[in-house]
Design an enzyme around this catalytic site. Sequence first.
Site, PDB file in Angstrom:
ATOM      1  N   LEU A   1       0.815  -1.206   0.000  1.00 46.71           N
ATOM      2  CA  LEU A   1       0.000   0.000   0.000  1.00 46.71           C
ATOM      3  C   LEU A   1       0.853   1.262   0.000  1.00 46.71           C
ATOM      4  O   LEU A   1       0.487   2.269  -0.613  1.00 46.71           O
ATOM      5  CB  LEU A   1      -0.931   0.010   1.218  1.00 46.71           C
ATOM      6  CG  LEU A   1      -1.927  -1.148   1.342  1.00 46.71           C
ATOM      7  CD1 LEU A   1      -2.773  -0.997   2.609  1.00 46.71           C
ATOM      8  CD2 LEU A   1      -2.827  -1.227   0.114  1.00 46.71           C
TER       9      LEU A   1
ATOM     10  N   ASP B   1      11.524   3.353   4.030  1.00 46.95           N
ATOM     11  CA  ASP B   1      11.228   1.964   4.362  1.00 46.95           C
ATOM     12  C   ASP B   1      12.427   1.390   5.101  1.00 46.95           C
ATOM     13  O   ASP B   1      13.578   1.788   4.845  1.00 46.95           O
ATOM     14  CB  ASP B   1      10.952   1.148   3.093  1.00 46.95           C
ATOM     15  CG  ASP B   1      10.107  -0.095   3.380  1.00 46.95           C
ATOM     16  OD1 ASP B   1       8.933  -0.120   2.961  1.00 46.95           O
ATOM     17  OD2 ASP B   1      10.627  -1.032   4.019  1.00 46.95           O
TER      18      ASP B   1
ATOM     19  N   ASP C   1      13.900   3.565   9.948  1.00 48.30           N
ATOM     20  CA  ASP C   1      13.246   2.764  10.972  1.00 48.30           C
ATOM     21  C   ASP C   1      12.379   3.716  11.783  1.00 48.30           C
ATOM     22  O   ASP C   1      12.898   4.573  12.511  1.00 48.30           O
ATOM     23  CB  ASP C   1      14.298   2.097  11.855  1.00 48.30           C
ATOM     24  CG  ASP C   1      13.697   1.280  12.997  1.00 48.30           C
ATOM     25  OD1 ASP C   1      12.461   1.305  13.171  1.00 48.30           O
ATOM     26  OD2 ASP C   1      14.470   0.636  13.724  1.00 48.30           O
TER      27      ASP C   1
ATOM     28  N   SER D   1      -6.571  -0.242  10.514  1.00 50.00           N
ATOM     29  CA  SER D   1      -7.068  -1.488   9.932  1.00 50.00           C
ATOM     30  C   SER D   1      -8.472  -1.716  10.459  1.00 50.00           C
ATOM     31  O   SER D   1      -8.823  -1.234  11.549  1.00 50.00           O
ATOM     32  CB  SER D   1      -6.178  -2.661  10.332  1.00 50.00           C
ATOM     33  OG  SER D   1      -6.813  -3.903  10.070  1.00 50.00           O
TER      34      SER D   1
ATOM     35  N   TYR E   1      -2.127  -6.784  17.257  1.00 51.30           N
ATOM     36  CA  TYR E   1      -2.356  -6.024  16.031  1.00 51.30           C
ATOM     37  C   TYR E   1      -3.564  -5.097  16.185  1.00 51.30           C
ATOM     38  O   TYR E   1      -3.510  -3.907  15.848  1.00 51.30           O
ATOM     39  CB  TYR E   1      -2.568  -6.989  14.864  1.00 51.30           C
ATOM     40  CG  TYR E   1      -2.705  -6.311  13.524  1.00 51.30           C
ATOM     41  CD1 TYR E   1      -1.604  -5.721  12.917  1.00 51.30           C
ATOM     42  CD2 TYR E   1      -3.931  -6.279  12.867  1.00 51.30           C
ATOM     43  CE1 TYR E   1      -1.716  -5.103  11.677  1.00 51.30           C
ATOM     44  CE2 TYR E   1      -4.058  -5.661  11.623  1.00 51.30           C
ATOM     45  CZ  TYR E   1      -2.951  -5.075  11.039  1.00 51.30           C
ATOM     46  OH  TYR E   1      -3.074  -4.456   9.822  1.00 51.30           O
TER      47      TYR E   1
ATOM     48  N   LYS F   1      -3.566  -0.944  16.079  1.00 50.38           N
ATOM     49  CA  LYS F   1      -4.356  -0.189  15.110  1.00 50.38           C
ATOM     50  C   LYS F   1      -5.485   0.586  15.790  1.00 50.38           C
ATOM     51  O   LYS F   1      -5.837   1.692  15.369  1.00 50.38           O
ATOM     52  CB  LYS F   1      -4.917  -1.125  14.049  1.00 50.38           C
ATOM     53  CG  LYS F   1      -3.837  -1.814  13.204  1.00 50.38           C
ATOM     54  CD  LYS F   1      -2.946  -0.799  12.483  1.00 50.38           C
ATOM     55  CE  LYS F   1      -1.990  -1.470  11.508  1.00 50.38           C
ATOM     56  NZ  LYS F   1      -1.176  -0.500  10.747  1.00 50.38           N
TER      57      LYS F   1
ATOM     58  N   PHE G   1      -6.936  -6.211   1.432  1.00 50.38           N
ATOM     59  CA  PHE G   1      -6.361  -5.667   0.206  1.00 50.38           C
ATOM     60  C   PHE G   1      -5.364  -6.638  -0.401  1.00 50.38           C
ATOM     61  O   PHE G   1      -4.697  -7.392   0.315  1.00 50.38           O
ATOM     62  CB  PHE G   1      -5.683  -4.313   0.481  1.00 50.38           C
ATOM     63  CG  PHE G   1      -6.633  -3.155   0.389  1.00 50.38           C
ATOM     64  CD1 PHE G   1      -6.593  -2.287  -0.693  1.00 50.38           C
ATOM     65  CD2 PHE G   1      -7.584  -2.948   1.368  1.00 50.38           C
ATOM     66  CE1 PHE G   1      -7.479  -1.235  -0.802  1.00 50.38           C
ATOM     67  CE2 PHE G   1      -8.484  -1.895   1.280  1.00 50.38           C
ATOM     68  CZ  PHE G   1      -8.426  -1.031   0.184  1.00 50.38           C
TER      69      PHE G   1
ATOM     70  N   THR H   1      -2.331  -7.111  -1.223  1.00 50.57           N
ATOM     71  CA  THR H   1      -0.949  -6.713  -0.986  1.00 50.57           C
ATOM     72  C   THR H   1      -0.027  -7.881  -1.369  1.00 50.57           C
ATOM     73  O   THR H   1      -0.497  -8.999  -1.619  1.00 50.57           O
ATOM     74  CB  THR H   1      -0.758  -6.369   0.490  1.00 50.57           C
ATOM     75  OG1 THR H   1      -1.083  -7.528   1.276  1.00 50.57           O
ATOM     76  CG2 THR H   1      -1.651  -5.207   0.902  1.00 50.57           C
TER      77      THR H   1
END
Length: 254
Positions: free
Chosen positions: A17, A36, A57, A147, A160, A164, A193, A195
Site C-alpha cells: 500500500l 522503508d 526505521d 485497519s 495487532y 491499530k 487488500f 498486498t
Amino acid sequence: MKIQGKAVIVTGGGSGLGAETARELARQGAKVAVLDVNAEGAQAVAQEIGGLGLRCDITDSASVEQAIAATREAFGPVRALMNVAGIGGARRVVGKDGSAMPLEDFKRVIDVNLVGTFNAIRLAAAEMAKNEPLEDGERGVIVNTASVAAFDGQVGQEAYAASKGGLVSLTLPLARDLAQHGVRVCTIAPGLFLTPLLHKLPEDVQQSLASSIPFPKRLGKPEEFAQLAAHIVANASLNGEVVRLDGALRLPPR
C-alpha cells in the site's frame, strides 16, 4: 492542499500500500520521499517515480529525523506525511500447549505500529508547524494507516488490533492538538487488500477471503487505498476522521 509540487513523505513506501501511495502522489505531481526499513525496496520505488529513497526505521527517532532533514534538503518544506509502515502478527494469548503468549511479541507490534507511527507523527508535525501557511492557513497533512481489525479484531489479533485501535483513538485528539498549527490528521482503516502478502496465497484462498466482502466482492486494490490517501491530502475539510475502506466488510471472530 494542492498536491502538485509539494514534498511528501511515505513511510513503508517500499512495497504494498505504501508503494502504491507513493506512485499515486508522484503521478499527481508531488515530490515524494519513499521511506522503508528495506532500503532496496525504498530506492526501487523512488527510482521508478523520480523520488528520494531512504532507509528509515520509524521506531528510531534519529532515523526519522534524518529522513525528514534529507527530504527537506531535496524537496523543500515537508507538507504531508503518509504513515503506511507497519507489521502484522497473530498469536493466541494462551497457546495450544497452555503457555502464555510471550510479552515481547505483543510489545514488538505495539512498538512498530503505534509507537513508531507516533514517532513519525510528532517529528513531522514539529517540522510542518514551521511551514509558511497555505490556503486556509494549512501547513501540513498527516494520514495514518489503521485497519478494520481496530474494530473487528479476530482471534489471535490482540496485539495487532490494539496497535491499530490506538491509531484510531489518536486521530481526533491529534487533529485537535495540531489544529493550532494548521496541520490536519486523518486515518484510513483498510479491509482486505491485495498486498504482496496476500498475493502469495493460493488463488482459492484469495477467493475465499474475497467472498466475505459484501461489495465489491473482491480484494481491495492498492490503488484504491492510494487514491483515498491522496484525496485526504487534497480535501481540506477532511480532518480528525477515520475512514473504513473495506467494501462493508465486518471481520468474523476467525
